[in-house]
Design an enzyme around this catalytic site. Sequence first.
Site, mmCIF file in Angstrom:
data_model
loop_
_atom_site.group_PDB
_atom_site.id
_atom_site.type_symbol
_atom_site.label_atom_id
_atom_site.label_comp_id
_atom_site.label_asym_id
_atom_site.label_seq_id
_atom_site.Cartn_x
_atom_site.Cartn_y
_atom_site.Cartn_z
ATOM 1 N N ASP A 1 159.173 -9.236 4.322
ATOM 2 C CA ASP A 1 160.570 -8.876 4.065
ATOM 3 C C ASP A 1 160.985 -9.548 2.762
ATOM 4 O O ASP A 1 161.202 -10.765 2.729
ATOM 5 C CB ASP A 1 161.457 -9.346 5.222
ATOM 6 C CG ASP A 1 162.927 -8.994 5.002
ATOM 7 O OD1 ASP A 1 163.288 -8.569 3.874
ATOM 8 O OD2 ASP A 1 163.720 -9.161 5.958
ATOM 9 N N ASP B 1 171.554 -23.389 -4.245
ATOM 10 C CA ASP B 1 171.194 -22.165 -4.969
ATOM 11 C C ASP B 1 172.201 -21.897 -6.086
ATOM 12 O O ASP B 1 172.067 -20.957 -6.854
ATOM 13 C CB ASP B 1 171.095 -20.965 -4.010
ATOM 14 C CG ASP B 1 172.193 -20.956 -2.970
ATOM 15 O OD1 ASP B 1 173.184 -21.713 -3.110
ATOM 16 O OD2 ASP B 1 172.078 -20.174 -2.000
ATOM 17 N N HIS C 1 176.648 -18.409 6.870
ATOM 18 C CA HIS C 1 176.838 -16.953 7.015
ATOM 19 C C HIS C 1 176.973 -16.512 8.466
ATOM 20 O O HIS C 1 177.391 -15.390 8.737
ATOM 21 C CB HIS C 1 175.664 -16.186 6.405
ATOM 22 C CG HIS C 1 175.523 -16.400 4.929
ATOM 23 N ND1 HIS C 1 176.537 -16.128 4.044
ATOM 24 C CD2 HIS C 1 174.484 -16.864 4.184
ATOM 25 C CE1 HIS C 1 176.122 -16.424 2.806
ATOM 26 N NE2 HIS C 1 174.893 -16.877 2.873
ATOM 27 N N ASP D 1 169.613 -9.648 6.431
ATOM 28 C CA ASP D 1 168.970 -10.717 5.668
ATOM 29 C C ASP D 1 168.741 -11.988 6.478
ATOM 30 O O ASP D 1 169.096 -13.090 6.072
ATOM 31 C CB ASP D 1 169.802 -11.057 4.416
ATOM 32 C CG ASP D 1 169.781 -9.920 3.412
ATOM 33 O OD1 ASP D 1 169.815 -8.756 3.844
ATOM 34 O OD2 ASP D 1 169.727 -10.185 2.201
ATOM 35 N N HIS E 1 176.404 -18.550 -2.368
ATOM 36 C CA HIS E 1 176.815 -17.389 -1.568
ATOM 37 C C HIS E 1 178.124 -17.682 -0.850
ATOM 38 O O HIS E 1 178.438 -18.832 -0.557
ATOM 39 C CB HIS E 1 175.741 -17.049 -0.533
ATOM 40 C CG HIS E 1 174.412 -16.676 -1.129
ATOM 41 N ND1 HIS E 1 173.422 -17.603 -1.350
ATOM 42 C CD2 HIS E 1 173.934 -15.482 -1.557
ATOM 43 C CE1 HIS E 1 172.366 -16.989 -1.886
ATOM 44 N NE2 HIS E 1 172.652 -15.704 -2.030
ATOM 45 N N ASP F 1 177.532 -23.778 -2.089
ATOM 46 C CA ASP F 1 176.421 -22.824 -2.099
ATOM 47 C C ASP F 1 176.838 -21.615 -2.945
ATOM 48 O O ASP F 1 178.024 -21.315 -3.064
ATOM 49 C CB ASP F 1 176.151 -22.384 -0.651
ATOM 50 C CG ASP F 1 174.928 -21.505 -0.505
ATOM 51 O OD1 ASP F 1 173.881 -22.021 -0.094
ATOM 52 O OD2 ASP F 1 175.026 -20.286 -0.805
ATOM 53 N N TYR G 1 166.686 -22.334 -3.302
ATOM 54 C CA TYR G 1 165.396 -21.659 -3.145
ATOM 55 C C TYR G 1 164.424 -21.925 -4.271
ATOM 56 O O TYR G 1 163.311 -21.430 -4.252
ATOM 57 C CB TYR G 1 165.634 -20.147 -2.952
ATOM 58 C CG TYR G 1 166.611 -19.932 -1.833
ATOM 59 C CD1 TYR G 1 166.210 -20.099 -0.508
ATOM 60 C CD2 TYR G 1 167.965 -19.687 -2.077
ATOM 61 C CE1 TYR G 1 167.119 -20.004 0.531
ATOM 62 C CE2 TYR G 1 168.879 -19.585 -1.046
ATOM 63 C CZ TYR G 1 168.457 -19.745 0.259
ATOM 64 O OH TYR G 1 169.345 -19.668 1.285
HETATM 65 C C1 Q6P Z 1 170.777 -14.331 0.833
HETATM 66 C C2 Q6P Z 1 170.233 -13.076 1.369
HETATM 67 C C3 Q6P Z 1 168.641 -12.145 -0.123
HETATM 68 C C4 Q6P Z 1 168.393 -11.054 -1.099
HETATM 69 C C5 Q6P Z 1 167.066 -11.223 -1.808
HETATM 70 C C6 Q6P Z 1 173.400 -20.768 4.394
HETATM 71 C C7 Q6P Z 1 172.147 -20.016 2.777
HETATM 72 C C8 Q6P Z 1 172.326 -18.913 1.795
HETATM 73 C C9 Q6P Z 1 171.693 -17.676 2.334
HETATM 74 C C10 Q6P Z 1 171.581 -16.582 1.345
HETATM 75 C C11 Q6P Z 1 171.077 -15.306 1.928
HETATM 76 N N1 Q6P Z 1 169.971 -12.130 0.350
HETATM 77 N N2 Q6P Z 1 167.203 -11.110 -3.234
HETATM 78 O O1 Q6P Z 1 172.758 -19.715 3.921
HETATM 79 O O2 Q6P Z 1 173.684 -18.725 1.525
HETATM 80 O O3 Q6P Z 1 171.762 -19.395 0.645
HETATM 81 ZN ZN ZN Z 2 173.245 -19.476 -0.548
#
Ligand code: Q6P
Ligand code: ZN
Length: 688
Positions: A20, A265, A135, A92, A174, A172, A305
């Site tokens: 994934d 991130d 999230h 996700d 996001h 964060d 990440y």
């Molecule tokens: C991001 C999902 C991924 C798309 C791939 C606490 C930590 C987070 C999670 C982010 C999910 N999209 N290009 O959650 O906010 O970093």
């Molecule tokens: Zn994030």
Amino acid sequence: MGTALVYDEEMTKYKLLWVDPACKIEVPERLTVSYEALVKNGLCQRCVSIPAREATEAEILLVHSEEYLEGVKKTPYMTLEDLKEFTLQYGDVYFHPNIYHCAKLAVGSALQLCDSVMTGKVRNGMALVRPPGHHSMRSAASGFCVFNNVAIAARYAKQKYGVKRVLIVDWDVHHGQGVQYCFEDDPSVLYFSWHRYEHQKFWPNLRESDYDNVGKEDGAGFNINVPWNKVGMKNSDYLSVFFHLLLPVAYEFCPELVLVCAGFDSAIGDPEGEMCASPDIFAHLTHLLMNLAGGKLCAVLEGGYNLTSLPQSVCQTVQTLLGDPPTRLSDLGAPCESALESLQCVRSAHRQYWSCLRQAAGLPDSHVSAKRIRSAGGEGERTEVGEEEKSAEEQAWPEPPQRVSPPVRCALVLPGGEAPPDGCEQISSREELHPLMLTKLREHFQSELDNCSALASLPSLMTLVEKMEKNEIRNGLAVVHSVTMAMMCVLQHVGDAPSSRTLVVCVGGGSVGSHAREDGKTLTVQISSEDTEKPTGKFYVPVHLKKGCGDASGFMQALLGLLLPLGYQYNPDLVLLVQMPNAGVCGGVWQQLVGVLQGFAQGHVLVLMQEGEQARVGPTASTLLGDPAPPLEHPLQAPLPEDVEAVETLRSRLQSDWSLLQNTGESTASFQYENQTIAELKITKSVS
Ligand code: Q6P
Ligand code: ZN
């Protein structure tokens, strides 16, 4: 009073079991590299290690529904096919037979941290957890998150410890929509989030992540969203939002506990965020939050990440929680136009809820400005990444410099053999003042020098300064016969070094003498009630507050909105904080000032007080030693309109020289534009 670290290797024991692309970045190594970096840098050993525990069902139910919990509870027994199917309900996120166990540990870790801080076992701390939480919603997993660790911790702290106000800072990259939904009608939890948004084109693509989502019903004003509509945000963009939005509101809110959704991130190199802030920015963000809530701060890991910038950022955060001074941030440029636009929109949207954002006349009301920006933005704004450009992960940045704490945290120069408070070193030097220095003093202070005790503490003061320069002592406090004379000595001495920069902060009225020079070697900010006749230049900034420094909210307005941006941009190697005679500053804000200033100059703050005015030696020394400043009274009175106006006038006058003072987009001048004009502008833009 130490710093807690909550970690359990067990939380590395789940992973993505199928292909994934959206989830492949959320790997167990995120936790191992972070923890190993803490060990390698000797930080882990300095923390109080707190064991993780599983959260109970009752605790999980503080935020989540029974149906959802029952669903997740079955995942340990599912086959691979069942897990995949269960996962498909959500966006996700992935499940694994061990993730339920880890998710309970992640929540439990946040609660253990909360307990340690609330019971006073430690001052602050960090929990390194997987899965993350911000999230996840009442009945849904999302974005790698199963249970909402921080939201549960906030409810838990309210319930178990009677905490009345919790501030959640979500740095964060996001949007923690799960946290927003949980508290949007709750005025006891102030949720702040900045997030990559790109006019809703970035995940989770929600309309409600925009700046105009301010909370609902009683919670209106207690949800603050800062959308980043471009990638590549830098240190100055992040700091601007802290100075001109988060910090003023946070001080007005006066939290009893600060929780940080600590996702990294938002740092450079991250493939998700694509931002450009350096890992050491987190030292400063952490430091700026550490004097709220009497220092009670719990950071809980969320995203991050890039396996190089993540551990660096984690170390910066923990090292700051431990009390080490942040490194200096050099070359802070201007915040970018897109960031300023976002900042302006959020400030406008929240102006009706927070008195610190209510500005002097001449600024647009929230409705007009919000509308203008909304229509000015729009499609086509997305930054295109050229093919030849490096991907976020290939970007290079220097490793943050080592942060060395001087062997002595705080030293004092006291008159007449007074004993220093516990933990401070006393300095008394019998050395003579340099003859040139004496000559200089004679020129300026003839009459005062007739008093034989006038010079008494100066040799010790100079020894203190020299030891601070050599990084043998971090900060200090000197009680002297005359603060202006002492100020001259110190500035004379440090000014001999070729490129020295001293930030002089004078609290209270009176002449600062001839020290306010215009050669850039000193930047003097004087906060007082007196309207001095002194001509003002780039390097001398007089802030006149009606009630002087006795008014907490006016003073905080000047501290956060003027002094911090000026100081960060100036990037001093020494801070000289002078309590002028009859300063009339109230104790609470003075300590906030002392605390906050330690984020500059690697913590090299030298405080000068005049003999007979040393009532505040004890509290000042305590803050210099690293104790958090006590919280200001709640509710904080609204600042006087005259003071707001004074600060605002100064801010807007100085912002061309000092770009970190900017808090509105460039197009502010065009507020009178009708919608018609905007439509035309937009057309022109897309045609060209
Ligand atoms: C991001 C999902 C991924 C798309 C791939 C606490 C930590 C987070 C999670 C982010 C999910 N999209 N290009 O959650 O906010 O970093
Ligand atoms: Zn994030």
